[in-house]
Design a protein around this motif. Structure first.
Motif, PDB file in Angstrom:
ATOM      1  N   UNK A  58       0.832  -1.207   0.000  1.00 48.39           N
ATOM      2  CA  UNK A  58       0.000   0.000   0.000  1.00 48.39           C
ATOM      3  C   UNK A  58       0.864   1.253   0.000  1.00 48.39           C
ATOM      4  N   UNK A  59       1.950   1.214   0.787  1.00 47.58           N
ATOM      5  CA  UNK A  59       2.819   2.383   0.873  1.00 47.58           C
ATOM      6  C   UNK A  59       3.517   2.678  -0.442  1.00 47.58           C
ATOM      7  N   UNK A  60       3.980   1.652  -1.127  1.00 47.15           N
ATOM      8  CA  UNK A  60       4.665   1.866  -2.398  1.00 47.15           C
ATOM      9  C   UNK A  60       3.726   2.426  -3.460  1.00 47.15           C
ATOM     10  N   UNK A  61       2.497   1.968  -3.459  1.00 44.72           N
ATOM     11  CA  UNK A  61       1.529   2.521  -4.415  1.00 44.72           C
ATOM     12  C   UNK A  61       1.238   3.984  -4.099  1.00 44.72           C
ATOM     13  N   UNK A 115       3.465   6.004  -2.660  1.00 48.61           N
ATOM     14  CA  UNK A 115       4.679   6.750  -3.011  1.00 48.61           C
ATOM     15  C   UNK A 115       4.772   7.021  -4.509  1.00 48.61           C
ATOM     16  N   UNK A 116       4.130   6.185  -5.290  1.00 44.11           N
ATOM     17  CA  UNK A 116       4.144   6.427  -6.733  1.00 44.11           C
ATOM     18  C   UNK A 116       3.436   7.733  -7.067  1.00 44.11           C
ATOM     19  N   UNK A 117       2.457   8.100  -6.217  1.00 45.43           N
ATOM     20  CA  UNK A 117       1.748   9.369  -6.410  1.00 45.43           C
ATOM     21  C   UNK A 117       2.426  10.515  -5.672  1.00 45.43           C
ATOM     22  N   UNK A 118       3.047  10.231  -4.532  1.00 52.00           N
ATOM     23  CA  UNK A 118       3.726  11.275  -3.739  1.00 52.00           C
ATOM     24  C   UNK A 118       5.046  10.708  -3.246  1.00 52.00           C
ATOM     25  N   UNK A 119       6.105  10.749  -4.058  1.00 52.17           N
ATOM     26  CA  UNK A 119       7.359  10.054  -3.731  1.00 52.17           C
ATOM     27  C   UNK A 119       8.047  10.537  -2.466  1.00 52.17           C
ATOM     28  N   UNK A 120       7.797  11.756  -2.030  1.00 53.22           N
ATOM     29  CA  UNK A 120       8.517  12.284  -0.878  1.00 53.22           C
ATOM     30  C   UNK A 120       7.620  12.449   0.355  1.00 53.22           C
ATOM     31  N   UNK A 145      16.122   8.480  -4.811  1.00 50.24           N
ATOM     32  CA  UNK A 145      14.942   8.929  -5.536  1.00 50.24           C
ATOM     33  C   UNK A 145      14.004   7.746  -5.770  1.00 50.24           C
ATOM     34  N   UNK A 146      12.843   7.805  -5.142  1.00 48.89           N
ATOM     35  CA  UNK A 146      11.879   6.706  -5.287  1.00 48.89           C
ATOM     36  C   UNK A 146      11.036   6.977  -6.531  1.00 48.89           C
ATOM     37  N   UNK A 147      11.599   6.668  -7.688  1.00 50.14           N
ATOM     38  CA  UNK A 147      10.861   6.860  -8.925  1.00 50.14           C
ATOM     39  C   UNK A 147      10.138   5.573  -9.309  1.00 50.14           C
ATOM     40  N   UNK A 148       9.539   5.578 -10.457  1.00 49.45           N
ATOM     41  CA  UNK A 148       8.743   4.422 -10.885  1.00 49.45           C
ATOM     42  C   UNK A 148       9.594   3.161 -10.997  1.00 49.45           C
ATOM     43  N   UNK A 149      10.841   3.313 -11.515  1.00 48.41           N
ATOM     44  CA  UNK A 149      11.706   2.140 -11.647  1.00 48.41           C
ATOM     45  C   UNK A 149      12.069   1.575 -10.284  1.00 48.41           C
ATOM     46  N   UNK A 150      12.340   2.478  -9.316  1.00 49.77           N
ATOM     47  CA  UNK A 150      12.677   2.012  -7.974  1.00 49.77           C
ATOM     48  C   UNK A 150      11.486   1.297  -7.337  1.00 49.77           C
ATOM     49  N   UNK A 189       9.202  -0.360  -8.893  1.00 51.95           N
ATOM     50  CA  UNK A 189       9.106  -1.688  -9.507  1.00 51.95           C
ATOM     51  C   UNK A 189       9.993  -2.688  -8.776  1.00 51.95           C
ATOM     52  N   UNK A 190      11.217  -2.252  -8.466  1.00 52.45           N
ATOM     53  CA  UNK A 190      12.152  -3.141  -7.766  1.00 52.45           C
ATOM     54  C   UNK A 190      11.645  -3.452  -6.362  1.00 52.45           C
ATOM     55  N   UNK A 191      11.186  -2.412  -5.655  1.00 50.88           N
ATOM     56  CA  UNK A 191      10.715  -2.615  -4.280  1.00 50.88           C
ATOM     57  C   UNK A 191       9.476  -3.511  -4.241  1.00 50.88           C
ATOM     58  N   UNK A 192       8.597  -3.376  -5.237  1.00 48.44           N
ATOM     59  CA  UNK A 192       7.434  -4.267  -5.279  1.00 48.44           C
ATOM     60  C   UNK A 192       7.859  -5.709  -5.515  1.00 48.44           C
ATOM     61  N   UNK A 193       8.930  -5.898  -6.300  1.00 48.68           N
ATOM     62  CA  UNK A 193       9.466  -7.253  -6.451  1.00 48.68           C
ATOM     63  C   UNK A 193       9.966  -7.776  -5.111  1.00 48.68           C
ATOM     64  N   UNK A 194      10.525  -6.884  -4.297  1.00 53.49           N
ATOM     65  CA  UNK A 194      10.934  -7.283  -2.955  1.00 53.49           C
ATOM     66  C   UNK A 194       9.756  -7.686  -2.094  1.00 53.49           C
TER      67      UNK A 194
END
Length: 777
Positions: free
Chosen positions: A23-26, A28-33, A80-85, A87-92
């Motif tokens: 939930x948090x990563x989703x 952060x995709x809208x508000x990375x900081x 920087x928690x961007x979209x690519x980051x 993706x990696x964290x969701x894989x985690x």
């Protein structure tokens, strides 16, 4: 705790923290900081790391550790928690779910976790990093997060765990002998278990006494702080006085005295500062102890309560066979479905459910399910289905018996009501569906013209209704033509604890079980109408009769303090009424204390309980209340308040503070004074009394001498030294009747000294009247 239990806890922890991270990563995709979301994600990874370390799952430690580093870096602005980051964290997160789902020696391969760690570290360091991630053999699905949770405890996690290399620890084996030991059943006497629950409930109530005590100690700390300021002021005054001495004339006696005084004051200030420091430390320790004691007492009570609980399936063993036999005797095809078999039910409630559920199931087979030929003609399968379900919801136990039969024949029900002379034909025609269905619960009522082995005697549903009422529950029935009938029982989770609405009636608190409370209202007095000599008010399109709780309990006389009335709506269906109370005091969970059997049945009262501060209250028997209201609505009225009476009631009463650590003496004095119209407030010891007299206005203080924390003599002295309170009359009532004791109390500033050994009702009342006059001027 065994290793297997720790593994179960870790699985629950992994499931919970994975959901938080997802939930948090989703977000952060809208508000990375977003700092709140980053903090939540970091905490989830940190907790997961600690849990994995405790259980000994190194891949979980490594995985959570690097994710925590990533979130910390994002908080510090290094990552920087961007979209690519993401993706990696969701894989985690997917890996975390797989680790949590693993059983036995199976787990996610270390090489796969190492690959993830390298990739995430590379992205945090700004490296372009692409790795072909192997596909998961166990794909994550939304269903995983919807699994029912059997465990609610999380493994303890320290907030300051080291972040170095994580040691590998093999998972301890759980032998078959240990498995047998963990599920071994013990026989315990019922009365022993009841005593354990009673003691644990009292322990829980006692533990909650610490919080108000700690708060009172904060007041002591403030007093000491004020004393420190006074000392500082005195020190500055003496210093200025010393400086104003003539230095050419040498050291004068006054100056020498000032020097000695200053030295003494310095020592007092030092000691006072040390005392204040130690008091602050002790208060912190007390608050920590309060939290631990309350938590431990709650755990003890929860565990003791759990010992009383049994799975619902324990009460359903013979129902399938019974339904089959009844169906065969009626040439019907019926299947019984039981849902919620593992739902925990209080032992005493479960023991009482067998007969009512048997009645409802037989009723469903006989009256509900149609014959196979009729069902086929209606397009239904020839086999009917009866569903017995138990579930917890909103702090209650709900048990329902429903069928997919033809529903209730409302026309036939109306005819039966008229034939049994329970209502006239005209009135029966106006009854709503809900009102008609209530007749099914009347004693002796049956829609069968003939008596069979299954039905026709009219002793089924009324017996069910009686049992449900005995356990402070409610029973409702709904139906849909050609679709089926449903009986729903709402029961308390346990007979030992009950959620209640606390109200005040004639100055006393009472608990009203919420299972019988429909609504609480604050009504304008003008909304009460007089119809045919009876008082009513509008409620959800109906007119309900209304009386006061004072009339039900025969306690005092109700006087409206203003134009608003506090009304509790109780009952159900046609037997729904409004009861006016003095005040609403909120909702609380009450530990039920049965009344002494030697008292017999106390009218309108079901049991006793203790509030969180230890004060006793009575739990109302709302079935008795309903019966009393039915009588009062016919010939009673809502104590009308004329203009003159309202003005008289508005005149303030003389207020008396009674301070005594003896509950018996305190209650005796309170009731004596309240019976003569005085407004009485009680305090349980001298410090409680001192806090009360400073925060409110009283015309008289009555105090004992020997009390904890602050005795009566000290209390009198404090009152006499306070400029705002020094004129307040104070009476001492004590067992100490020696001349020197009496003189000591009068010397402290008491206006009257009365010995408990010699006073009786009139003596106390005469003394109070001599000091402050009658209750109302």
């Amino acid at each position: 705790m065994s290793g297997a239990s720790l593994v179960d806890l870790f699985r629950e922890e992994a499931r919970t923290q994975a959901q938080i991270l997802s939930d948090g990563l989703l977000a952060l995709e809208r508000a990375p900081r977003d700092p709140v979301t980053l903090e939540a994600c970091m905490r989830a990874a940190h907790s997961l790391k600690g849990a994995a370390r405790i259980v000994g799952i190194p891949v979980g430690v490594s995985l959570a550790h690097v994710m925590e580093d990533c979130f910390v870096g994002a908080q510090q602005g290094r990552v920087n928690v961007d979209a690519a980051m993401i993706d990696v964290l969701l894989a985690g997160v997917d890996l975390i779910v797989r680790i949590g789902q693993a059983s036995g020696d199976e787990t996610v391969p270390q090489a796969e976790v190492d690959t993830f760690v390298d990739e995430l570290n590379g992205r945090m360091n700004g490296d372009a990093f692409e790795v072909d991630r192997p596909s998961s053999e166990t794909p994550v699905t939304d269903a995983f997060f919807g699994l029912s949770k059997e465990l609610t405890l999380a493994a303890p996690v320290s907030e300051d765990m080291p972040r170095g290399p994580e040691p590998e620890r093999p998972l301890p084996a759980w032998s078959p002998a240990e498995q047998r030991e963990s599920t071994r059943m013990l026989r315990v006497r019922t009365d022993t278990l009841d005593r354990l629950l009673s003691h644990s409930g009292e322990s829980l109530v006692e533990s909650r006494w610490l919080k108000p005590f700690a708060q009172s100690m904060l007041r002591v700390k403030r007093i000491q702080r004020d004393a420190s300021r006074a000392l500082d002021f005195l020190h500055e005054s003496l210093t200025e006085s010393s400086r104003s001495s003539n230095p050419e004339s040498g050291m004068t006696p006054t100056a020498a005295l000032d020097v000695r005084t200053l030295a003494a004051l310095d020592e007092i200030r030092r000691l006072n500062a040390e005392a204040q420091r130690q008091l602050g430390e002790r208060l912190v320790e007390l608050e920590n102890y309060d939290r631990r004691a309350t938590h431990l007492s709650q755990q003890l009570y929860d565990e003791a309560l759990e010992c009383r609980m049994r799975p619902f399936v324990d009460a359903t063993g013979g129902f399938a066979r019974m339904v089959r036999d009844v169906a065969r005797s009626l040439d019907k095809q019926v299947r019984l479905v039981i849902a919620g078999e593992t739902t925990e039910v209080d032992r005493d409630i479960l023991d009482m459910l067998e007969a009512p559920l048997g009645h409802l199931l037989r009723n469903a087979v006989d009256h509900g399910i149609e014959a196979p030929s009729i069902r086929q003609a209606l397009g239904k399968p020839p086999e009917g289905t009866i569903t017995l379900e138990a579930r917890h919801s909103a702090g209650s136990l709900f048990i329902s018996v429903s069928d997919d039969g033809g529903g209730v024949d409302l026309a036939a029900l109306r005819r039966a009501i008229v034939q049994k002379r329970l209502s006239s034909e005209t009135t029966a025609a106006r009854l709503s569906e809900a009102e008609l269905l209530e007749f099914l619960f009347l004693p002796g009522f049956s829609m069968r013209d003939t008596v069979t082995d299954v039905s026709g005697r009219g002793v089924g549903l009324d017996a069910v209704h009686d049992v449900v009422r005995q356990v402070r529950g409610s029973l409702r029935v709904t139906q849909e033509a050609l679709a089926g009938t449903r009986f729903l029982m709402q029961l308390p989770l346990t007979l030992s604890v009950i959620r209640s609405l606390i109200v005040e009636i004639d100055g006393e608190p009472y608990g009203l079980p919420l299972a019988h409370v429909v609504r609480t209202l604050v009504l304008p007095r003008a909304s009460i109408e007089l119809l045919e000599g009876h008082q009513h008010f509008e409620f959800e399109g109906r007119r309900l009769g209304i009386v006061t709780a004072h009339q039900i309990l025969r306690a005092g006389t109700f006087n409206a303090a203003g134009n608003a009335l506090n009304v509790v709506v109780i009952g159900q269906g046609a037997a729904t009424y409004g009861v006016v109370v003095d005040r609403f005091l909120g909702e609380r969970m009450l530990v039920v204390q049965p009344l002494d059997k030697r008292l017999g049945k106390v009218p309108n009262i079901a049991a006793g309980a203790l509030m969180e501060n230890g004060d006793p209250l009575l739990i109302a028997d709302l079935d008795d209340w309903l019966r009393a209201v039915e009588k009062l609505v016919v010939d009673g009225e809502l104590g009308r308040v004329s203009q003159g009476t309202a003005q008289a009631a508005a005149v303030p009463k003389k207020r008396v503070l009674v301070v005594d650590d003896s509950l018996t003496v305190r209650e005796l004095e309170r009731k004596l004074l309240a019976s003569r119209g005085y407004d009485v407030t009680i305090a349980v010891d001298g410090m409680d009394g001192w806090n009360a007299v400073r925060s409110d206005r009283f015309d008289l203080v009555i105090t004992d001498i020997d009390m904890p924390r602050l005795d009566g003599i000290e209390l009198v002295a404090l009152i006499r030294r306070d400029p705002q309170l020094r004129d307040t009359p104070v009476m001492i009532v004590s067992y100490k009747d020696r001349a020197e004791d009496r003189q000591r109390g009068l010397d402290a500033g008491a206006d009257y000294y009365l010995a408990k050994g010699s006073f009786h009702d009139q003596t106390l009342l005469d003394a109070v009247r001599d000091l402050i006059g009658e209750a109302q001027p």
